[in-house]
Write a protein that holds these residues in place. Structure first.
Motif: not given
Length: 121
Positions: A49-54, A63-74, A81-86
């Motif tokens: 919600n800003t005018d700058s890159i976050i 927990c190491s039982c939880t995997g994740y994926k980030v669509s973009n770190y910028h 962007v989204y974060v998927d937790l599995e």
């Protein structure tokens, strides 16, 4: 289906509070009652919600039982962007509440994501 998702995302962006830098529309996702040996996948949308890159520094599930994926770190200004937790419920039983910490270069710094489920045999 994509059109509905885009409309919801645009509506979300237009209805943000101006003081929120990084908005997470739904921080807790509850799957309710699920059977054992189920693969749960939760998607969390992060809106800049800003005018700058976050920049997202890291995502750290408790927990190491939880995997994740980030669509973009910028996250570009006024974009999302989204974060998927599995979570695989194999070997788990009862109430499960998995916390994940997300760190971003914002004033708030740390954000908590929650994945919940009640695993039945």
């Amino acid at each position: 289906m994509k059109i509905i998702g885009i409309c919801i995302l645009l509506w979300s962006i237009l209805n943000l509070k101006s003081e929120d830098e990084l908005v997470i529309r739904k921080r807790a996702i509850d799957f309710g009652v699920v059977s054992a040996d189920t693969l749960l996948q939760a998607r969390y949308y992060l809106i800049n919600n800003t005018d700058s890159i976050i920049v997202i520094n890291y995502v750290n599930p408790e927990c190491s039982c939880t995997g994740y994926k980030v669509s973009n770190y910028h996250i570009e200004p006024r974009d999302s962007v989204y974060v998927d937790l599995e979570l695989n419920t194999k070997g788990k039983y009862g109430e499960q509440k998995i916390y994940t910490i997300l760190r971003a270069e914002t004033e708030t710094k740390m954000y908590k994501l929650i994945l919940k489920a009640n695993v039945k045999e």
